[in-house]
Structures are given as structure tokens and as C-alpha cells.
Enzyme design. Structure first.
Site, PDB file in Angstrom:
ATOM      1  N   GLY A 144      -2.227   7.059  -4.212  1.00 22.02           N
ATOM      2  CA  GLY A 144      -1.363   6.135  -4.943  1.00 22.02           C
ATOM      3  C   GLY A 144       0.049   6.171  -4.394  1.00 22.02           C
ATOM      4  O   GLY A 144       0.484   7.191  -3.836  1.00 22.02           O
ATOM      5  N   ALA A 145       0.739   5.042  -4.534  1.00 24.64           N
ATOM      6  CA  ALA A 145       2.104   4.968  -3.988  1.00 24.64           C
ATOM      7  C   ALA A 145       3.050   4.276  -4.962  1.00 24.64           C
ATOM      8  O   ALA A 145       4.013   3.632  -4.561  1.00 24.64           O
ATOM      9  CB  ALA A 145       2.074   4.234  -2.639  1.00 24.64           C
ATOM     10  N   ASN A 195      -3.058   4.884  -0.179  1.00 22.97           N
ATOM     11  CA  ASN A 195      -2.956   3.864  -1.222  1.00 22.97           C
ATOM     12  C   ASN A 195      -3.822   2.674  -0.857  1.00 22.97           C
ATOM     13  O   ASN A 195      -4.045   2.405   0.319  1.00 22.97           O
ATOM     14  CB  ASN A 195      -1.488   3.420  -1.316  1.00 22.97           C
ATOM     15  CG  ASN A 195      -1.204   2.608  -2.557  1.00 22.97           C
ATOM     16  OD1 ASN A 195      -1.633   2.969  -3.650  1.00 22.97           O
ATOM     17  ND2 ASN A 195      -0.485   1.505  -2.401  1.00 22.97           N
ATOM     18  N   ARG A 196      -4.309   1.945  -1.903  1.00 22.71           N
ATOM     19  CA  ARG A 196      -5.082   0.717  -1.651  1.00 22.71           C
ATOM     20  C   ARG A 196      -4.288  -0.195  -0.709  1.00 22.71           C
ATOM     21  O   ARG A 196      -4.828  -0.701   0.269  1.00 22.71           O
ATOM     22  CB  ARG A 196      -5.352   0.027  -2.989  1.00 22.71           C
ATOM     23  CG  ARG A 196      -5.979  -1.320  -2.868  1.00 22.71           C
ATOM     24  CD  ARG A 196      -6.221  -1.928  -4.220  1.00 22.71           C
ATOM     25  NE  ARG A 196      -4.990  -2.123  -4.991  1.00 22.71           N
ATOM     26  CZ  ARG A 196      -4.945  -2.686  -6.183  1.00 22.71           C
ATOM     27  NH1 ARG A 196      -6.053  -3.085  -6.760  1.00 22.71           N
ATOM     28  NH2 ARG A 196      -3.806  -2.838  -6.822  1.00 22.71           N
ATOM     29  N   ASN A 202      13.878  10.442 -16.376  1.00 25.73           N
ATOM     30  CA  ASN A 202      13.092  10.463 -17.624  1.00 25.73           C
ATOM     31  C   ASN A 202      13.768  11.274 -18.727  1.00 25.73           C
ATOM     32  O   ASN A 202      13.248  11.364 -19.832  1.00 25.73           O
ATOM     33  CB  ASN A 202      11.669  10.983 -17.370  1.00 25.73           C
ATOM     34  CG  ASN A 202      11.628  12.493 -17.242  1.00 25.73           C
ATOM     35  OD1 ASN A 202      12.603  13.105 -16.823  1.00 25.73           O
ATOM     36  ND2 ASN A 202      10.513  13.090 -17.592  1.00 25.73           N
ATOM     37  N   GLY A 236       5.287   4.579  -8.888  1.00 26.87           N
ATOM     38  CA  GLY A 236       6.401   5.380  -9.386  1.00 26.87           C
ATOM     39  C   GLY A 236       6.062   6.855  -9.533  1.00 26.87           C
ATOM     40  O   GLY A 236       6.836   7.734  -9.152  1.00 26.87           O
ATOM     41  N   LYS A 290      12.610   4.012 -16.704  1.00 21.42           N
ATOM     42  CA  LYS A 290      13.055   5.132 -15.865  1.00 21.42           C
ATOM     43  C   LYS A 290      13.910   4.700 -14.681  1.00 21.42           C
ATOM     44  O   LYS A 290      14.840   5.396 -14.297  1.00 21.42           O
ATOM     45  CB  LYS A 290      11.838   5.899 -15.326  1.00 21.42           C
ATOM     46  CG  LYS A 290      11.021   6.585 -16.390  1.00 21.42           C
ATOM     47  CD  LYS A 290       9.907   7.382 -15.738  1.00 21.42           C
ATOM     48  CE  LYS A 290       8.875   7.802 -16.735  1.00 21.42           C
ATOM     49  NZ  LYS A 290       7.896   8.736 -16.198  1.00 21.42           N
ATOM     50  N   THR A 341      10.714   6.351 -20.835  1.00 23.51           N
ATOM     51  CA  THR A 341       9.416   6.165 -20.192  1.00 23.51           C
ATOM     52  C   THR A 341       9.314   4.724 -19.709  1.00 23.51           C
ATOM     53  O   THR A 341      10.308   3.982 -19.734  1.00 23.51           O
ATOM     54  CB  THR A 341       8.272   6.624 -21.128  1.00 23.51           C
ATOM     55  OG1 THR A 341       7.045   6.541 -20.408  1.00 23.51           O
ATOM     56  CG2 THR A 341       8.167   5.816 -22.403  1.00 23.51           C
TER      57      THR A 341
HETATM   58  P1  ATR Z   1       2.937   4.215 -11.723  1.00 19.90           P
HETATM   59  O1  ATR Z   1       4.393   4.086 -12.009  1.00 19.90           O
HETATM   60  O2  ATR Z   1       2.129   4.657 -12.915  1.00 19.90           O
HETATM   61  O3  ATR Z   1       2.656   5.034 -10.525  1.00 19.90           O
HETATM   62  P2  ATR Z   1       2.699   1.667 -10.387  1.00 19.90           P
HETATM   63  O4  ATR Z   1       4.052   1.863  -9.810  1.00 19.90           O
HETATM   64  O5  ATR Z   1       2.381   0.340 -10.987  1.00 19.90           O
HETATM   65  O6  ATR Z   1       2.401   2.720 -11.517  1.00 19.90           O
HETATM   66  O7  ATR Z   1       1.602   2.032  -9.275  1.00 19.90           O
HETATM   67  C1  ATR Z   1       0.269   1.884  -9.518  1.00 19.90           C
HETATM   68  C2  ATR Z   1      -0.555   2.592  -8.429  1.00 19.90           C
HETATM   69  O8  ATR Z   1      -1.936   2.428  -8.781  1.00 19.90           O
HETATM   70  C3  ATR Z   1      -0.407   1.972  -7.050  1.00 19.90           C
HETATM   71  O9  ATR Z   1      -0.583   2.977  -6.078  1.00 19.90           O
HETATM   72  C4  ATR Z   1      -1.550   0.956  -7.020  1.00 19.90           C
HETATM   73  O10 ATR Z   1      -2.003   0.593  -5.722  1.00 19.90           O
HETATM   74  P3  ATR Z   1      -1.411  -0.722  -4.977  1.00 19.90           P
HETATM   75  O11 ATR Z   1      -0.068  -0.315  -4.472  1.00 19.90           O
HETATM   76  O12 ATR Z   1      -2.382  -1.028  -3.909  1.00 19.90           O
HETATM   77  O13 ATR Z   1      -1.331  -1.797  -6.047  1.00 19.90           O
HETATM   78  C5  ATR Z   1      -2.610   1.763  -7.717  1.00 19.90           C
HETATM   79  N1  ATR Z   1      -3.660   0.881  -8.267  1.00 19.90           N
HETATM   80  C6  ATR Z   1      -3.584   0.103  -9.350  1.00 19.90           C
HETATM   81  N2  ATR Z   1      -4.740  -0.556  -9.549  1.00 19.90           N
HETATM   82  C7  ATR Z   1      -5.586  -0.157  -8.564  1.00 19.90           C
HETATM   83  C8  ATR Z   1      -6.928  -0.467  -8.219  1.00 19.90           C
HETATM   84  N3  ATR Z   1      -7.668  -1.320  -8.933  1.00 19.90           N
HETATM   85  N4  ATR Z   1      -7.457   0.128  -7.133  1.00 19.90           N
HETATM   86  C9  ATR Z   1      -6.732   0.998  -6.396  1.00 19.90           C
HETATM   87  N5  ATR Z   1      -5.457   1.333  -6.658  1.00 19.90           N
HETATM   88  C10 ATR Z   1      -4.893   0.766  -7.739  1.00 19.90           C
END
Ligand code: ATR
Length: 313
Positions: free
Chosen positions: A132-133, A155-156, A90, A135, A68, A64
Site C-alpha cells: 500500500g502507498a 502498491n496496486r 494525529n 497515508g 490529519k 483522524t
Molecule cells: P490510507 O490513508 O488508509 O492509507 P489511502 O490513502 O486512501 O488510505 O490509500 C489506500 C491504499 O489502499 C492505497 O495503497 C490503495 O492503492 P491504490 O494507490 O492503487 O489506489 C489501496 N487500495 C485501495 N483499494 C484497493 C484495492 N481494491 N486493491 C488494491 N489496493 C487497494
């Protein structure tokens, strides 16, 4: 002594529910010679610890966060086609024992697909919106991209979603994969049949935030609606009769799911069955046996509820 060892490596690993869930699956099948434990493994020690597990005759491991992706870089394992494309593994299977090859798989996305199916959602040919974008989004997008679904990733940080969409389109040959930011979020929600939330919004420090809070509400033509009323109206307009899936399972219901359910008639599911099915799929890879997903689900539910009871005491 147990002669069939399994485990999960991660860092940190204290909150993992996998030991409880996998142990319940082994017990239900009468496989009392199997044990499954959690091990804290720092990324820098991953290669050494995997080799050590192999030397100790482990049968299989889960990996995890943050291991990964790291495992592929070590060159130690043979990833299957999907996990290679996803760039994340995983599940490790020490198929040939102490001296054999180590095979890698990614059961996360298939677990997500099975969770949707379990909830009664047939994704065949459906338009999917992925929020979201990171992992988690990447492996889910790849899975549905390969399945031929039409996908929009928002995604943000828009560029990240655009890059991911290009990558998925290239790897799968699916021309209906697009990426963007949150500007046209309501239209994207309206267009989709199935919505999958993969960001960390709704958990931990973001417990009181939902993606709806980050979409622009536009102008109130009549000037007599509150922001919450405007938000509810948009949710109803864009989500009515759709499937809304948040891959977060702790809390059991994120603000996103709560708001969607309150404002519209939706099929809502959280990430618990995704956790269960990714574990069940790993179990099958290791043992060739199909575990009882409902037994695993009950074990997870019980653990989550007793944890929240303890926290509120
Ligand atoms: P995971 O592996 O769990 O998907 P990650 O690779 O760190 O985690 O990705 C986190 C995701 O949450 C991303 O899409 C991130 O958006 P950004 O690419 O803009 O950072 C999103 N995310 C995290 N915090 C956020 C927030 N406060 N508002 C909006 N999106 C958020």
C-alpha cells in the site's frame, strides 16, 4: 465538571474507539477529572473548531481521517519534525493553554513499531515489505526509513509506490528504499522479513479480498492443482517463519492474516495494538504519564466484541 478536556476530531467519527480506550486509561490512573469525547468536525471547519477547543481550555486532541493532513495546511500548529515530514498530524497538544502555541505530533507509525515489538518482533536491521502507498503507508514507511531498515513498498498503482519510495529515500537519506507494483509481489514477499499490510483490503466492501488474490499465481506445471492450492503453496514458500502485520483491526482477522496463518507458520498481528499504542503515546504527550496499554487493549477488545455481537443479533 471535568476540568481536563480531551477529544478526537474526525469526519465521520461515529465508529471511533478512542473515547472508550482513553477513558479506560484515565480511569485506571484515577484521573477522574479528565474526559475524552468524539467530535464530528468537517474539514472546512477544522481551524475554527481547534481554536474553539483551545478557547475552551482543552488539553489535547487526536485527529483522524480526513483531518490529519488538513491541519498542517491551516498553519495553526507547530508540527514536530516527524509529523512535518509525514505531512500528517494525529495528536495536538495545547501545551501553553488558552493563549499558547499548539504542537502537533504523529504517533501512528511509532504505534505500529510498538505493536510489532509487543508481539515479539525485533525489527532492527530487518527487511520490511510495505503493501500500500496511502497515508498509513507513508508514515510507517517514513518511520522505518528513518530507522535505517531496508524497505520495499508495493502498491496496486505502481507509480504511487515508486513516488513514495523516492520521497522516503530523499527525506531520510536511506538508499535502500524501493517502490513498485504487484507484478513481482511473491518475490518481494519472499525477500522480506516483516510484511506490513496497509491497504483497505480485508475490510468493509473488500472484506473477502486479500492482497494474495491480487498477485499472479503463474502457471501450474502439473495441471492438477487448484488455484487455492497454488496460492497456499506460494504463501508457504514466501512467508514461512515471518512476521505478518495487517494494520486493520476490524475485522479482527482479515482474509490476508487468515490465509497467511492457514498456509504458513507466521507471527501474525492485526492493527489493534497499533491503535492502542498510538493512543497511549498521545496520552503520554498530553499528561506526561504512561498509561496501561493492556487496560486500553481490553477496553478496545470489549467494545469491538460487543459491537459484533449487536451486529449479529
Ligand atoms: P490510507 O490513508 O488508509 O492509507 P489511502 O490513502 O486512501 O488510505 O490509500 C489506500 C491504499 O489502499 C492505497 O495503497 C490503495 O492503492 P491504490 O494507490 O492503487 O489506489 C489501496 N487500495 C485501495 N483499494 C484497493 C484495492 N481494491 N486493491 C488494491 N489496493 C487497494
Amino acid at each position: 465538571m471535568k476540568n481536563c478536556k480531551f477529544g478526537v476530531f474526525g469526519y465521520p467519527i461515529t465508529h471511533s474507539l478512542s473515547p472508550i480506550m482513553q477513558t479506560a486509561a484515565f480511569d485506571a490512573l484515577g484521573m477522574s477529572n479528565c474526559e475524552y469525547k468524539a467530535y464530528a468536525v468537517e474539514p472546512g471547519n477544522l481551524m475554527e473548531e481547534v481554536l474553539k477547543a483551545q478557547a475552551e481550555n482543552f488539553c489535547g486532541l487526536n485527529l483522524t481521517i480526513p483531518l490529519k493532513e488538513k491541519i498542517i495546511e491551516t498553519g495553526l500548529i507547530i508540527p514536530d519534525d516527524f509529523s512535518k515530514k509525514a505531512g500528517a498530524v494525529n495528536t495536538l497538544h495545547f501545551k501553553g493553554g488558552k493563549d499558547g502555541e499548539i504542537y502537533g505530533y504523529n504517533t501512528d507509525a511509532k504505534g505500529a513499531a510498538k505493536a510489532l515489538e509487543y508481539a515479539g518482533c525485533d525489527t532492527f536491521g530487518k527487511k520490511i515489505l510495505i503493501i500500500g502507498a496511502g497515508g498509513a503507508s507513508k508514515s510507517i514507511s517514513l518511520y522505518f526509513g528513518e530507522a535505517g531498515n531496508s524497505l520495499k513498498i508495493i502498491n496496486r498503482t505502481a507509480e504511487k509506490a515508486q513516488r513514495l519510495a523516492e520521497e522516503i529515500a530523499e527525506k531520510t537519506g536511506n538508499v535502500n528504499v524501493f517502490g513498485g507494483g504487484f507484478e513481482s509481489g511473491w518475490d518481494d514477499l519472499k525477500e522480506a522479513d516483516v510484511i506490513i499490510q496497509t491497504t483497505e483490503l480485508g475490510m468493509g466492501k473488500y472484506e473477502d479480498v486479500s492482497v494474495f488474490d491480487q498477485l499472479s499465481l503463474g502457471k501450474d506445471e502439473t495441471n492438477n492443482k487448484t488455484k487455492d492450492e497454488m496460492k497456499d503453496e506460494l504463501i508457504r514458500e514466501c512467508l514461512e517463519n515471518k512476521t505478518v502485520f495487517d494494520i486493520v483491526y476490524n475485522p479482527e482477522e482479515t482474509k490476508f492474516l487468515r490465509e497467511a496463518k492457514a498456509a504458513a507458520n507466521v507471527r501474525a498481528l492485526n492493527g489493534m495494538m497499533m491503535l492502542v499504542f498510538q493512543g497511549a503515546l498521545s496520552f503520554e504527550i498530553w499528561t506526561g504519564k504512561k498509561p496501561d496499554a493492556n487496560v486500553m487493549k481490553e477496553a478496545v477488545l470489549e467494545a469491538l466484541r460487543s459491537k459484533s455481537r449487536h451486529e449479529s443479533e
